[in-house]
Write a protein that holds these residues in place. Structure first.
Motif, mmCIF file in Angstrom:
data_model
loop_
_atom_site.group_PDB
_atom_site.id
_atom_site.type_symbol
_atom_site.label_atom_id
_atom_site.label_comp_id
_atom_site.label_asym_id
_atom_site.label_seq_id
_atom_site.Cartn_x
_atom_site.Cartn_y
_atom_site.Cartn_z
ATOM 1 N N PRO A 152 -54.990 -40.759 -53.478
ATOM 2 C CA PRO A 152 -56.247 -41.280 -52.916
ATOM 3 C C PRO A 152 -56.396 -40.950 -51.431
ATOM 4 C CG PRO A 152 -54.994 -42.990 -54.071
ATOM 5 C CD PRO A 152 -54.082 -41.836 -53.889
ATOM 6 N N ILE A 153 -57.624 -40.657 -51.034
ATOM 7 C CA ILE A 153 -57.935 -40.433 -49.616
ATOM 8 C C ILE A 153 -59.054 -41.398 -49.242
ATOM 9 C CG2 ILE A 153 -58.631 -38.770 -47.859
ATOM 10 C CD1 ILE A 153 -57.836 -36.547 -49.789
ATOM 11 N N LYS A 154 -58.684 -42.500 -48.597
ATOM 12 C CA LYS A 154 -59.654 -43.519 -48.187
ATOM 13 C C LYS A 154 -60.586 -43.915 -49.334
ATOM 14 C CE LYS A 154 -59.659 -42.255 -43.279
ATOM 15 N NZ LYS A 154 -60.468 -41.829 -42.118
ATOM 16 N N GLY A 155 -60.003 -44.151 -50.470
ATOM 17 C CA GLY A 155 -60.777 -44.608 -51.615
ATOM 18 C C GLY A 155 -61.312 -43.496 -52.499
ATOM 19 N N ILE A 156 -61.179 -42.251 -52.057
ATOM 20 C CA ILE A 156 -61.628 -41.112 -52.852
ATOM 21 C C ILE A 156 -60.450 -40.566 -53.648
ATOM 22 C CG2 ILE A 156 -62.621 -38.799 -52.804
ATOM 23 C CD1 ILE A 156 -64.563 -40.976 -51.951
ATOM 24 N N ARG A 157 -60.668 -40.345 -54.931
ATOM 25 C CA ARG A 157 -59.607 -39.849 -55.811
ATOM 26 C C ARG A 157 -59.449 -38.336 -55.627
ATOM 27 N NH1 ARG A 157 -58.977 -37.796 -61.020
ATOM 28 N NH2 ARG A 157 -57.358 -38.785 -62.328
ATOM 29 N N ALA A 158 -58.303 -37.910 -55.120
ATOM 30 C CA ALA A 158 -58.026 -36.487 -54.928
ATOM 31 C C ALA A 158 -56.962 -36.045 -55.927
ATOM 32 C CB ALA A 158 -57.555 -36.227 -53.503
ATOM 33 N N PHE A 159 -57.140 -34.846 -56.452
ATOM 34 C CA PHE A 159 -56.260 -34.333 -57.501
ATOM 35 C C PHE A 159 -55.436 -33.157 -56.983
ATOM 36 C CE2 PHE A 159 -55.835 -31.428 -61.298
ATOM 37 C CZ PHE A 159 -54.904 -32.203 -61.975
ATOM 38 N N VAL A 172 -70.289 -62.457 -40.018
ATOM 39 C CA VAL A 172 -70.742 -61.157 -40.501
ATOM 40 C C VAL A 172 -69.664 -60.622 -41.453
ATOM 41 C CG1 VAL A 172 -71.447 -58.825 -39.886
ATOM 42 C CG2 VAL A 172 -71.899 -60.722 -38.311
ATOM 43 N N ILE A 173 -70.070 -60.302 -42.676
ATOM 44 C CA ILE A 173 -69.104 -59.829 -43.672
ATOM 45 C C ILE A 173 -69.106 -58.299 -43.684
ATOM 46 C CG2 ILE A 173 -68.381 -59.930 -46.084
ATOM 47 C CD1 ILE A 173 -68.293 -62.598 -44.518
ATOM 48 N N LEU A 174 -67.891 -57.750 -43.571
ATOM 49 C CA LEU A 174 -67.737 -56.296 -43.439
ATOM 50 C C LEU A 174 -66.884 -55.713 -44.573
ATOM 51 C CD1 LEU A 174 -66.718 -56.279 -39.654
ATOM 52 C CD2 LEU A 174 -69.039 -56.050 -40.588
ATOM 53 N N SER A 175 -66.978 -54.397 -44.707
ATOM 54 C CA SER A 175 -66.119 -53.677 -45.662
ATOM 55 C C SER A 175 -65.620 -52.396 -45.018
ATOM 56 C CB SER A 175 -66.878 -53.344 -46.938
ATOM 57 O OG SER A 175 -66.075 -52.527 -47.781
ATOM 58 N N LYS A 176 -64.315 -52.278 -44.965
ATOM 59 C CA LYS A 176 -63.732 -51.035 -44.440
ATOM 60 C C LYS A 176 -63.664 -49.976 -45.527
ATOM 61 C CE LYS A 176 -59.631 -49.094 -42.192
ATOM 62 N NZ LYS A 176 -59.451 -47.995 -43.160
ATOM 63 N N LYS A 177 -63.311 -50.365 -46.743
ATOM 64 C CA LYS A 177 -63.128 -49.362 -47.788
ATOM 65 C C LYS A 177 -64.442 -48.667 -48.148
ATOM 66 C CE LYS A 177 -63.393 -52.269 -51.978
ATOM 67 N NZ LYS A 177 -62.623 -52.756 -53.157
ATOM 68 N N GLN A 178 -65.559 -49.395 -48.087
ATOM 69 C CA GLN A 178 -66.847 -48.764 -48.374
ATOM 70 C C GLN A 178 -67.244 -47.795 -47.261
ATOM 71 O OE1 GLN A 178 -70.101 -51.200 -49.794
ATOM 72 N NE2 GLN A 178 -68.687 -52.712 -50.698
ATOM 73 N N ALA A 179 -66.921 -48.158 -46.022
ATOM 74 C CA ALA A 179 -67.214 -47.266 -44.892
ATOM 75 C C ALA A 179 -66.362 -45.999 -44.986
ATOM 76 C CB ALA A 179 -66.944 -47.979 -43.576
ATOM 77 N N ASP A 180 -65.104 -46.195 -45.366
ATOM 78 C CA ASP A 180 -64.203 -45.051 -45.503
ATOM 79 C C ASP A 180 -64.736 -44.050 -46.511
ATOM 80 O OD1 ASP A 180 -62.441 -46.019 -43.646
ATOM 81 O OD2 ASP A 180 -61.055 -46.890 -45.103
ATOM 82 N N GLN A 181 -65.291 -44.554 -47.625
ATOM 83 C CA GLN A 181 -65.775 -43.670 -48.683
ATOM 84 C C GLN A 181 -67.008 -42.877 -48.250
ATOM 85 O OE1 GLN A 181 -66.276 -45.734 -52.398
ATOM 86 N NE2 GLN A 181 -64.209 -46.582 -52.353
ATOM 87 N N VAL A 182 -67.728 -43.387 -47.252
ATOM 88 C CA VAL A 182 -68.881 -42.657 -46.719
ATOM 89 C C VAL A 182 -68.416 -41.655 -45.658
ATOM 90 C CG1 VAL A 182 -71.035 -42.830 -45.445
ATOM 91 C CG2 VAL A 182 -70.487 -44.547 -47.194
ATOM 92 N N VAL A 183 -67.606 -42.144 -44.733
ATOM 93 C CA VAL A 183 -67.147 -41.309 -43.617
ATOM 94 C C VAL A 183 -66.198 -40.215 -44.081
ATOM 95 C CG1 VAL A 183 -65.858 -41.327 -41.434
ATOM 96 C CG2 VAL A 183 -67.451 -43.187 -41.961
ATOM 97 N N VAL A 184 -65.401 -40.517 -45.129
ATOM 98 C CA VAL A 184 -64.373 -39.587 -45.556
ATOM 99 C C VAL A 184 -64.937 -38.237 -45.995
ATOM 100 C CG1 VAL A 184 -64.326 -40.287 -47.998
ATOM 101 C CG2 VAL A 184 -62.252 -39.393 -46.924
ATOM 102 N N TRP A 185 -66.161 -38.211 -46.525
ATOM 103 C CA TRP A 185 -66.738 -36.940 -46.968
ATOM 104 C C TRP A 185 -66.991 -36.004 -45.791
ATOM 105 C CZ3 TRP A 185 -66.272 -35.482 -51.734
ATOM 106 C CH2 TRP A 185 -66.180 -36.446 -52.742
ATOM 107 N N ASP A 186 -67.371 -36.591 -44.648
ATOM 108 C CA ASP A 186 -67.528 -35.760 -43.440
ATOM 109 C C ASP A 186 -66.172 -35.194 -43.008
ATOM 110 O OD1 ASP A 186 -70.249 -36.227 -43.323
ATOM 111 O OD2 ASP A 186 -70.021 -38.028 -42.073
#
Length: 382
Positions: free
Chosen positions: A123-130, A82-96
């Motif tokens: 950066p915050i879990k793949g999200i660009r913060a300024f 099973v192929i997984l991605s942590k960074k993609q999950a982070d970008q979804v969860v991080v908004w919450d």
């Protein structure tokens, strides 16, 4: 056997590509992470799907038994994995998570990655913060590059998921920290005590020092026992200094400080050193309409009244004296309690003339008037 396999299959969760699931890290090496997601097969996160940082070592980010969120990329890669991605999950969860931070005002940590126009990016879990330059500190920030690689505690001040806009502030955290420190300082402040601080700003009238949440002022006259015309002569912004607390008023939010050692007042020694009728050498440090101030030594000055400068009538002190002139003067009066010394250049000159006459009347062999005056008139202004 068939029944057993059926029971096992029913106990396993069903997964689909795109699902976000929780998993527990089983094993980590330099290339990938093995994760138990409660499925019949474990999941694999490649280095590329772990973080946006291509140079990161997975072993620096995760360890066995860590619980993480992952996205299912493939249920079966053809080899049963099973192929997984942590960074993609982070970008979804991080908004919450970011919404929670904004609502609660809770500070959190970020690491500055680079400098951009007008501020820095973290950066915050793949999200660009300024972080705008104006929000990096309560103090003016001259070099943004000094923050690259630093971990900062920040607050979220603006969030827009649709435009992926995330704005952070370190300044807001600092302001809250300073308020707490300020309250503590006012509780413990004592007159005459010594404290460490950092010079934050210079002004014509003195230097401001941060005592750790509240600023105090060192007036020009309290920077040194010698005369100071510009605080730059003594301190610079960023200097760590030890200062004395001279006075304070919490209601007016005012603290008066001194850099000079209040126990080493040169006037205390001048009482023992100088006597009335002494002839002294000094330097003119200031002229006024009524006279000239002569420095006897750093921190000790005497006043030559305009009437005591010369026998001639003068309208202005500057007709005879200039700042920087070296002169000889006679001490007329000493008032140590008022820190006042009255001087006379005129009488110092008269005294020299009397001494010349004395030597002349004695008719000392081999002694000329020039020999007598060589030392006595050195530095006199006519």
């Amino acid at each position: 056997m068939a029944q057993m396999m059926d029971d096992i299959e029913k106990s396993m969760k069903r997964i689909h590509a795109g699902d976000i699931v929780k998993g527990k890290v089983i094993k980590v090496n330099e290339d990938e992470v093995l994760v138990n997601i409660g499925y019949m097969a474990d999941g694999i996160i490649s280095k590329e799907e772990l973080s946006d940082d291509e140079n990161i070592d997975p072993r620096d980010l995760l360890k066995p038994d860590d619980e993480i969120d992952v996205v299912i990329l493939q249920v079966d890669d053809g080899e049963g994995n099973v192929i997984l991605s942590k960074k993609q999950a982070d970008q979804v969860v991080v908004w919450d998570e970011l919404n929670d931070y904004l609502a609660s005002g809770t500070p959190f940590e970020v690491t500055v990655k680079e400098v951009v126009k007008g501020g820095v990016v973290a950066p915050i879990k793949g999200i660009r913060a300024f972080i705008p330059a104006s929000q990096l500190s309560v103090n003016y920030v001259e070099d943004l590059n000094a923050y690259v690689g630093k971990t900062l505690k920040v607050k979220l001040i603006e969030l827009d998921k649709e435009s992926r806009k995330v704005v952070l502030s370190r300044k807001e955290v600092e302001k809250e920290e300073r308020e707490l420190q300020k309250k503590e300082i006012w509780k413990t402040l004592k007159k005459g005590e010594k404290r460490k601080g950092v010079v934050t700003r210079l002004a014509k009238f003195g230097a401001f020092v941060d005592l750790g949440g509240v600023d105090g002022l060192i007036h020009l006259s309290d920077l040194s026992w010698k005369r100071v015309l510009d605080p730059k002569e003594v301190v610079a912004v960023g200097d760590v200094v030890e200062v004395y607390v001279v006075d304070f008023d919490e209601k007016k939010d005012r603290i008066s400080l001194a850099l000079k050692d209040i126990k080493e007042d040169p006037w205390n020694e001048s009482v023992k050193k100088y006597k009335v009728n002494d002839i002294i050498k000094g330097k003119v440090v200031r002229t006024t309409n009524f006279g000239a101030f002569v420095e006897l030594e750093p921190g000790v000055e005497g006043l030559v009244h305009i009437s005591q400068i010369t026998d001639k009538h003068i309208a202005k002190v500057t007709e005879v004296l200039s700042v920087g002139d070296e002169v000889k003067a006679k001490i007329l009066e000493i008032k140590p309690e008022e820190k006042r010394i009255s001087l006379s250049i005129r009488e110092a000159e008269d005294g020299a003339s009397e001494e010349v006459m004395q030597y002349t009347n004695n008719e000392e062999d081999g002694v000329t008037i020039g020999d007598i005056l060589k030392d006595k008139l050195k530095g006199l202004k006519f």
